[in-house]
Design a protein around this motif. Structure first.
Motif, mmCIF file in Angstrom:
data_model
loop_
_atom_site.group_PDB
_atom_site.id
_atom_site.type_symbol
_atom_site.label_atom_id
_atom_site.label_comp_id
_atom_site.label_asym_id
_atom_site.label_seq_id
_atom_site.Cartn_x
_atom_site.Cartn_y
_atom_site.Cartn_z
ATOM 1 N N THR A 98 0.835 -1.193 0.000
ATOM 2 C CA THR A 98 0.000 0.000 0.000
ATOM 3 C C THR A 98 0.870 1.243 0.000
ATOM 4 O O THR A 98 1.998 1.238 0.496
ATOM 5 C CB THR A 98 -0.938 0.043 1.229
ATOM 6 O OG1 THR A 98 -0.149 0.007 2.418
ATOM 7 C CG2 THR A 98 -1.913 -1.109 1.223
ATOM 8 N N GLY B 39 0.427 5.531 0.805
ATOM 9 C CA GLY B 39 -0.503 6.452 1.427
ATOM 10 C C GLY B 39 -1.261 5.749 2.538
ATOM 11 O O GLY B 39 -0.720 4.896 3.243
ATOM 12 N N ALA B 40 -2.550 6.063 2.678
ATOM 13 C CA ALA B 40 -3.379 5.452 3.723
ATOM 14 C C ALA B 40 -3.585 3.966 3.440
ATOM 15 O O ALA B 40 -3.714 3.550 2.291
ATOM 16 C CB ALA B 40 -4.723 6.160 3.788
ATOM 17 N N ASP C 287 -6.179 9.118 -1.510
ATOM 18 C CA ASP C 287 -5.477 9.161 -0.223
ATOM 19 C C ASP C 287 -4.811 7.836 0.079
ATOM 20 O O ASP C 287 -4.029 7.718 1.016
ATOM 21 C CB ASP C 287 -6.421 9.564 0.916
ATOM 22 C CG ASP C 287 -7.711 8.762 0.912
ATOM 23 O OD1 ASP C 287 -7.650 7.543 0.751
ATOM 24 O OD2 ASP C 287 -8.787 9.358 1.093
ATOM 25 N N GLY C 288 -5.104 6.808 -0.740
ATOM 26 C CA GLY C 288 -4.467 5.509 -0.565
ATOM 27 C C GLY C 288 -4.507 4.689 -1.837
ATOM 28 O O GLY C 288 -5.455 4.802 -2.624
#
Length: 202
Positions: free
Chosen positions: A76, A78-79, A196-197
C-alpha cells in the motif's frame, strides 16, 4: 548630578527588564478548532487538500518523499486500504451520477505512471479515456513500474477541466516525444481522482 544618577539607574532597570522578562510574540499562532471543510455545488463534503494549492506542482513534488517501496501484491501507498467495496472502473459514471465529485473506492489496471517521480498514474475508463490519479497533498508517490498492475484507489473522483499546460506537463512526465507534446493544443474535460491511498492487487 542626582538627575544623571537617577536617569542611569532607570536606564539600567529598563535594560534588565528587556533582557530577562520574555515578551509575547507579536503575531501569535491561534489554535484551529478542527479542520475546515469545503462544500462543492452538490453539497458533498470534500476534504481539504483536494483543491490545487498555491504552490506549483513541481514545488509540491519536491516536498514529498521519493523513497518508494517496490510494487508488490498487497503493498500500500498512502493510507492503508483494502479491496472491500471497491467498484470497477466501468462503474465510475454511475457512482458520480450528476455530481461533479464523489468519494469512492475503485479498482482498475494502471495504464501509465509518471516516469519522473511516480507522482501520478492513469486508469482506463469505460469509454476508452484515461482517468488521472494524483495523490493527496503529494504525501506519497507510487512505483514507476506500476503500469499493467491491478490497483485499488480510495479517494475523490472529480469531473474537471485539465489545462493544455498541465496536459503537456503530464505528457513530458510520461516520456512522450516533443512532437507528441507539441500536438497538445487545447484544454480537455477529464475525470480526475485525488487518492489518499493506493493498494497493489497483483
Amino acid at each position: 548630578m542626582k538627575f544623571i544618577l537617577s536617569f542611569a539607574a532607570v536606564l539600567v532597570v529598563i535594560l534588565l527588564y528587556i533582557r530577562f522578562v520574555p515578551s509575547a510574540p507579536i503575531n501569535p499562532v491561534l489554535p484551529v478548532d478542527g479542520a475546515q471543510k469545503e462544500v462543492n455545488g452538490h453539497n458533498a463534503e470534500v476534504p481539504p487538500g483536494d483543491e490545487e494549492s498555491p504552490t506549483t506542482e513541481e514545488e509540491a513534488e519536491e516536498g514529498a518523499s521519493t523513497s518508494v517501496p517496490p510494487a508488490a501484491p498487497g503493498q500500500t501507498y498512502g493510507a492503508a486500504i483494502t479491496p472491500a467495496g471497491a467498484l470497477p472502473m466501468s462503474a465510475i459514471a454511475t457512482a458520480l451520477g450528476t455530481r461533479d465529485s464523489a468519494q469512492v473506492k475503485l479498482v482498475g489496471k494502471a495504464t501509465a505512471v509518471c516516469q519522473a517521480k511516480g507522482c501520478w498514474m492513469t486508469l482506463p475508463t469505460a469509454d476508452g479515456k484515461q482517468m488521472r490519479v494524483r495523490f493527496k497533498d503529494y504525501a506519497f508517490f507510487v512505483p514507476k513500474d506500476l503500469t499493467g498492475r491491478s490497483v485499488v484507489v480510495s479517494g475523490w473522483a472529480h469531473r474537471s477541466t485539465v489545462t493544455k499546460e498541465d496536459l503537456q506537463h503530464y505528457a513530458k512526465d510520461a516520456g512522450k516525444s516533443s512532437q507528441e507534446i507539441a500536438a497538445i493544443t487545447q484544454d480537455e474535460q477529464q475525470l480526475t481522482f485525488m487518492a489518499d491511498g493506493v493498494l497493489v492487487q497483483d
